[in-house]
Design a protein around this motif. Structure first.
Motif, short mmCIF file in Angstrom:
data_model
loop_
_atom_site.label_atom_id
_atom_site.label_comp_id
_atom_site.label_asym_id
_atom_site.label_seq_id
_atom_site.Cartn_x
_atom_site.Cartn_y
_atom_site.Cartn_z
N SER A 1 0.66 6.17 -6.89
CA SER A 1 0.81 5.08 -7.86
C SER A 1 -0.42 4.19 -7.92
CB SER A 1 2.04 4.23 -7.49
OG SER A 1 1.85 3.61 -6.23
N MET A 2 -0.97 3.83 -6.75
CA MET A 2 -2.13 2.94 -6.64
C MET A 2 -1.89 1.63 -7.40
SD MET A 2 -4.24 4.19 -4.55
CE MET A 2 -5.64 3.12 -4.81
N SER A 3 -0.67 1.13 -7.33
CA SER A 3 -0.38 -0.17 -7.94
C SER A 3 -0.96 -1.28 -7.08
CB SER A 3 1.13 -0.34 -8.09
OG SER A 3 1.77 -0.36 -6.82
N GLU A 4 -1.24 -2.38 -7.69
CA GLU A 4 -1.90 -3.48 -7.00
C GLU A 4 -1.02 -4.06 -5.90
OE1 GLU A 4 -4.02 -7.78 -8.09
OE2 GLU A 4 -3.19 -6.48 -9.65
N ALA A 5 0.27 -4.16 -6.16
CA ALA A 5 1.18 -4.74 -5.16
C ALA A 5 1.31 -3.83 -3.94
CB ALA A 5 2.55 -5.00 -5.79
N GLU A 6 1.48 -2.53 -4.19
CA GLU A 6 1.63 -1.61 -3.06
C GLU A 6 0.36 -1.50 -2.24
OE1 GLU A 6 2.97 2.07 -4.63
OE2 GLU A 6 5.07 1.43 -4.82
N VAL A 7 -0.78 -1.50 -2.90
CA VAL A 7 -2.05 -1.45 -2.17
C VAL A 7 -2.24 -2.71 -1.35
CG1 VAL A 7 -4.55 -1.37 -2.43
CG2 VAL A 7 -3.12 0.12 -3.82
N ALA A 8 -1.86 -3.86 -1.90
CA ALA A 8 -1.97 -5.11 -1.15
C ALA A 8 -1.06 -5.11 0.07
CB ALA A 8 -1.65 -6.29 -2.06
N ASP A 9 0.17 -4.61 -0.09
CA ASP A 9 1.08 -4.51 1.06
C ASP A 9 0.52 -3.58 2.13
OD1 ASP A 9 2.77 -6.24 -0.21
OD2 ASP A 9 4.10 -4.67 -1.01
N HIS A 10 -0.05 -2.47 1.69
CA HIS A 10 -0.64 -1.53 2.66
C HIS A 10 -1.79 -2.19 3.41
CE1 HIS A 10 -1.87 2.40 4.25
NE2 HIS A 10 -3.11 1.98 4.05
N HIS A 11 -2.66 -2.88 2.69
CA HIS A 11 -3.78 -3.54 3.36
C HIS A 11 -3.28 -4.64 4.30
CE1 HIS A 11 -6.77 -2.27 -0.03
NE2 HIS A 11 -6.41 -1.27 0.75
N LYS A 12 -2.21 -5.31 3.93
CA LYS A 12 -1.67 -6.36 4.80
C LYS A 12 -1.14 -5.77 6.10
CE LYS A 12 1.61 -10.22 4.76
NZ LYS A 12 2.63 -10.94 3.97
N LEU A 13 -0.45 -4.64 6.01
CA LEU A 13 0.06 -4.00 7.23
C LEU A 13 -1.08 -3.54 8.13
CD1 LEU A 13 2.99 -1.86 5.76
CD2 LEU A 13 3.19 -3.83 7.27
N VAL A 14 -2.09 -2.94 7.52
CA VAL A 14 -3.22 -2.46 8.32
C VAL A 14 -3.97 -3.62 8.95
CG1 VAL A 14 -5.41 -1.22 8.20
CG2 VAL A 14 -3.44 -0.34 6.98
N ALA A 15 -4.16 -4.70 8.18
CA ALA A 15 -4.86 -5.87 8.72
C ALA A 15 -4.07 -6.50 9.86
CB ALA A 15 -5.10 -6.89 7.61
N THR A 16 -2.76 -6.53 9.75
CA THR A 16 -1.94 -7.08 10.83
C THR A 16 -2.06 -6.24 12.09
OG1 THR A 16 -0.37 -7.95 9.19
CG2 THR A 16 0.38 -7.79 11.47
N GLY A 17 -1.98 -4.93 11.93
CA GLY A 17 -2.14 -4.05 13.09
C GLY A 17 -3.51 -4.17 13.73
N LEU A 18 -4.56 -4.23 12.91
CA LEU A 18 -5.90 -4.38 13.47
C LEU A 18 -6.06 -5.73 14.16
CD1 LEU A 18 -8.09 -2.87 10.61
CD2 LEU A 18 -7.67 -1.89 12.87
N GLY A 19 -5.45 -6.76 13.62
CA GLY A 19 -5.52 -8.06 14.27
C GLY A 19 -4.85 -8.06 15.64
N CYS A 20 -3.71 -7.41 15.75
CA CYS A 20 -3.03 -7.32 17.05
C CYS A 20 -3.88 -6.56 18.06
CB CYS A 20 -1.67 -6.65 16.87
SG CYS A 20 -0.47 -7.62 15.92
#
Length: 903
Positions: A300-319
């Motif tokens: 899909s590459m929708s803006e909302a789904e991509v943003a959610d994916h980046h948020k999850l990855v950023a949270t994991g990298l931050g931890c």
């Protein structure tokens, strides 16, 4: 402030004799004797038979500082440790019997126990009393005194005269004594609401090692005075706040064996929660959730789904970043976290420098602690990272790692680094293909020597695909040699792997298609389809997994270099074998490719004109199947798979469009072009030719619909510019062949009177002649001969030259079994050699051309063939047949014209 607060540490514990203070009050000793006499007159309380005297709960020193030292004269050796009285207990039993003290009345310490009364008349050294003064408005109540031997209590005489004030010296450190019985009985929690915050002890913090220990089991014990005092924890608020006391940090508690009891237990605090495992667990949960939804996000590459994916990855990298910056990591966990953190950075971000820094830190930890498995895995990932930034440095450094692995005989990682280097050469382009083939041959040599037959088979298959990419003069022989090497060891049990079998069949079939051996290709396609049907429901080849496990014979030092942490590259196996993990085609991709090859073979058979399009549509259905579940993977990897599927989808639509153009179905050509343009735009993979193929199909559509100006503009585009030397354009043979076909189409268009240009035509012919006459592709040579045989030049070609070109086109069409070429060759021969000729040979030529034209399905060539057949009938005097043939030709021409009028 009391005298006890001003005493030195040694005197607070009552050890030894204390020096006499110059301001010692003379009445203090007399009062002590008077209290000792009162102890002898106290009545005894009844005590249950056979039960020990209940002990009082501990007293918090910080809550009740006046009672921190309950021994008279500061000498603790005269009393037993279990003789300690809670000050609040007598107040709760007899609150009415407490007399009011007068202002400036002195609060004295506890009297001597009866066990020491026989020594009260002996001379004793002068002692310093513990005194405390209160103002008249807040004088505390006198405390009762308990007989420790029998549990009785008395109150001080009201007639006791008040004591004069005693000056207090300077403050000194205070030490507290904990009765020894607290080591055997659990402490009763005391309310601390009446204690100011400054006097409460700090909460303890337990280390991670201690917090993981199991609790120590204690025997159940009876709560002191539980039956007699149910409201023991209740205490009336004090008249004034207790002074805050602080314990020096360097103060040491005396051991129990030395006869000194510890201070009462502090209020229990909540155990420290270790956050490091929580951080790692949260990070892995975020990565797992992001990887699970990566396929949906890639489609899909929708803006909302991509943003959610980046948020999850950023949270994991931050931890993980917080965990790496902590000082609580033991070495192996630190190396594992560095590897995990860097792998996510490489897969999900473009922060290559930070990934290299983290990997370098992890490799340093591995070198210090000799973690060979994590070291090799980190180096493997570092090479992939370095290749993105500096390919030359990556090639130089990876060769050093291969040399080190060879020195220590770590064969698993020799294979891994060799395969990685070969992939680097293939990604670098055609000039590096020799290096890729050289690495693959070295892998095959080591594997054949160690009898790692699955590694050997995979290396030979990849070498065969590399030879097909280069397309050198002897490429076909080299590919067939690789196929023969793999087929020779097919009976070995270690290579009974479904992916290897399918790759072998696909390589062999593709080689036959490139050699234009369509009859042989049809037989090989049948074998491929039968094998795919057998593996359709096989558990050995999961539908959602695109990995292949190549067995490696285990050596004695394998345990040092292979572990569960290296499972992404080298995986531990059962028995005497380990596995090298490679990415290959999945079952869904293999079925899609098989359907595409099936359509190509069916197109050359031409038994049914529309059968090939049906097979290609089936391949599209397989690619669009959403029921197939894919294993969780990073978003970039999902995007690469989606790009590959998109390219195969576009290629299939191009094949459908080209096949529709051969039958003049321009509406279907337009649908194919629309379907290609509707595909989500992504970055093309290296070596992709989808864009130029789509551009070529657009030129065919414009030319077939008689839009000559638009078609000529497309054919003259710089993308179809031909190299005079005949070298491959951009290193791609396909692009070079498309440029040749574009030039031949320009020659055909310039035959039309409105676009005739003899000079440009002659230049094109001179440019194409050296490239086409000796071209290794038979289809290119056949098309060249047909164009020259059917075109008009200035000066005209001689009859012998025309016959030679017609003969070359006819023989090439027969060898290729191409119905289109054969129809064109027969009709051109009829036009050039049998025009206005009476005879059986001319009539047979016209009939053969019309028959092959009907087989091809091209309406224009069918119309032309019917018109020439009608002319031949008319010359022969067969008017009726001539009229019917001409009428059929006119009908086909009108039908072809209607198809060009797209709405």
């Amino acid at each position: 402030m009391t005298y006890r607060d001003t005493m030195p540490p040694g005197q607070a514990y009552g050890g030894g004799h204390q020096p006499q203070h110059p301001q010692f009050h003379p009445q203090q000793h007399a009062y002590g004797q008077h209290q000792a006499q009162q102890h002898q007159q106290r009545p005894q309380l009844p005590q249950p038979q056979g039960q020990p005297h209940p002990r009082l709960p501990p007293v918090s020193q910080t809550a009740y500082p006046p009672y921190a030292n309950g021994y008279q004269n500061g000498n603790q050796q005269q009393y037993q440790h279990n003789q300690y009285v809670h000050p609040a207990f007598p107040q709760q039993q007899h609150p009415q019997s407490q007399p009011q003290l007068q202002p400036q009345q002195l609060l004295l310490p506890h009297p001597q126990p009866p066990a020491q009364q026989h020594r009260q008349h002996e001379p004793q050294p002068p002692v310093r009393p513990t005194a405390q003064y209160y103002p008249a408005s807040s004088a505390p109540q006198p405390q009762p005194y308990v007989n420790y031997s029998n549990g009785t209590y008395t109150q001080p005489s009201p007639s006791q005269p008040p004591q004069p004030p005693i000056p207090t010296p300077s403050a000194a450190p205070v030490q507290f004594v904990n009765p020894s019985y607290l080591q055997q009985s659990p402490a009763i929690p005391r309310p601390t609401s009446h204690v100011p915050p400054a006097s409460q002890p700090p909460a303890r913090t337990m280390s991670p090692q201690i917090s993981q220990l199991p609790p120590i089991a204690r025997p159940p014990q009876r709560t002191p005075f539980a039956e007699d005092s149910p409201k023991l924890n209740e205490r009336p608020p004090p008249s004034r706040a207790a002074p805050s006391l602080k314990i020096p940090k360097d103060q040491r508690r005396p051991s129990v064996g030395a006869g000194v009891a510890k201070s009462p237990a502090t209020p229990s605090s909540s155990a420290h929660t270790e956050t490091l495992p929580l951080l790692i667990s949260v990070a892995e949960d975020c990565f797992e959730k992001a990887n699970t939804a990566s396929q949906r996000v890639a489609k899909s590459m929708s803006e909302a789904e991509v943003a959610d994916h980046h948020k999850l990855v950023a949270t994991g990298l931050g931890c993980l970043d917080v965990a790496l910056k902590s000082n609580k990591l033991w070495p192996r966990l630190e190396a594992r976290l560095c590897l995990r953190y860097a792998s996510v950075l490489i897969d999900e971000t473009t922060n290559i420098m930070e990934a290299e820094t983290t990997l370098t830190r992890g490799i340093a930890v591995c070198d210090k602690n000799r973690f060979l498995d994590l070291k090799y895995c980190s180096q493997f990932l570092l090479m992939k990272t370095l290749f993105q930034r500096n390919p030359k440095a990556a090639f130089k450094l990876i060769e050093g790692h291969i040399s080190d692995c060879g020195t220590y005989k770590h064969v698993h990682w020799i294979y891994a680094f060799r395969f990685l280097k070969a992939s680097f050469h293939l990604q670098a382009g055609s000039p590096a293909e020799h290096g890729a083939i050289d690495n693959l041959r070295k892998i095959a040599g080591v594997a054949n020597q160690r009898k790692d037959y699955s590694i050997f088979a995979m290396a030979m298959l990849l070498e065969g695909f590399a030879h097909m990419t280069t397309m050198k003069d002897d490429w076909a022989n080299r590919v067939q040699l690789c196929v023969a090497q793999v087929s020779k060891i097919q009976l070995e049990s270690s290579i009974q792997i479904p992916q290897i079998d399918i790759l072998l069949r696909l390589l062999d079939l593709a080689c036959s298609l490139h050699q234009k051996s369509h009859q042989v290709a049809a037989q090989k396609l049948t074998v491929l389809q039968r094998q795919l049907e057998e593996l359709k429901n096989s558990p050995d080849w999961p539908l959602q997994n695109g990995e292949v496990l190549l067995s490696i014979n285990r050596m004695s030092n394998t345990a040092l270099t292979v572990s569960n942490d290296t499972r992404a590259v080298v995986r531990q196996g059962e028995g005497n074998a380990d596995y090298l993990v490679l990415s290959t085609l999945g079952k869904q991709e293999a079925w899609a490719i098989a359907w595409v090859f099936n359509g190509i073979v069916a197109h050359y058979r031409a038994t049914t004109p529309g059968r090939s399009a049906t097979l290609w549509n089936e391949g599209l259905r397989v690619l669009d199947d959403t029921k197939v579940s894919i294993a969780p993977q990073p978003l970039p990897e999902a995007l690469r798979q989606h790009d590959w599927a998109r390219e195969l989808t576009c290629y299939t639509h191009i094949l459908i469009g080209l096949q529709a153009a051969t039958v003049t179905d321009w509406a279907r050509v337009k649908q194919s072009l629309d379907a290609i343009h509707e595909q989500p735009h992504t970055s093309p993979s290296p070596g992709s030719s989808v864009d130029i193929l789509t551009f070529y199909l657009e030129g065919c559509q414009q030319q077939g619909m008689a839009n000559m100006d638009e078609a000529l503009a497309i054919w003259k585009n710089p993308r179809f510019e031909l190299d005079p030397t005949g070298a491959y354009k951009n290193g791609s043979r396909l692009e070079t062949e498309l440029c040749i076909l574009a030039a031949l189409n320009r020659v055909y268009i310039m035959q039309e009177p409105n676009h005739r240009d003899s000079t440009e035509t002659a230049e094109l012919i001179d440019l194409l002649r050296p490239i086409c006459e000796d071209n290794p592709d038979l289809e290119i040579r056949t098309a060249w001969n047909l164009v020259l045989a059917s075109s008009t030049f200035e000066p005209e070609l001689s009859l012998n030259q025309a016959k030679r070109h017609i003969q070359g086109g006819l023989s090439g069409a027969q060898q290729l079994n191409n119905t289109q070429y054969l129809s064109m060759a027969l009709n051109i021969m009829r036009c050039k050699l049998f025009e206005n000729v009476v005879g059986e040979q001319a009539l047979k030529s016209a009939k053969a051309g019309a028959t092959q034209a009907r087989k091809s399905g091209n309406l224009l060539w069918m119309s032309v063939a019917e018109g020439m057949l009608g002319q031949s009938f008319e010359i022969e005097g067969r008017v009726g047949e001539a009229g019917r043939a001409r009428g059929e030709g006119v009908r086909l021409a009108n039908e072809a014209y209607e198809k060009t009028q797209l709405r």
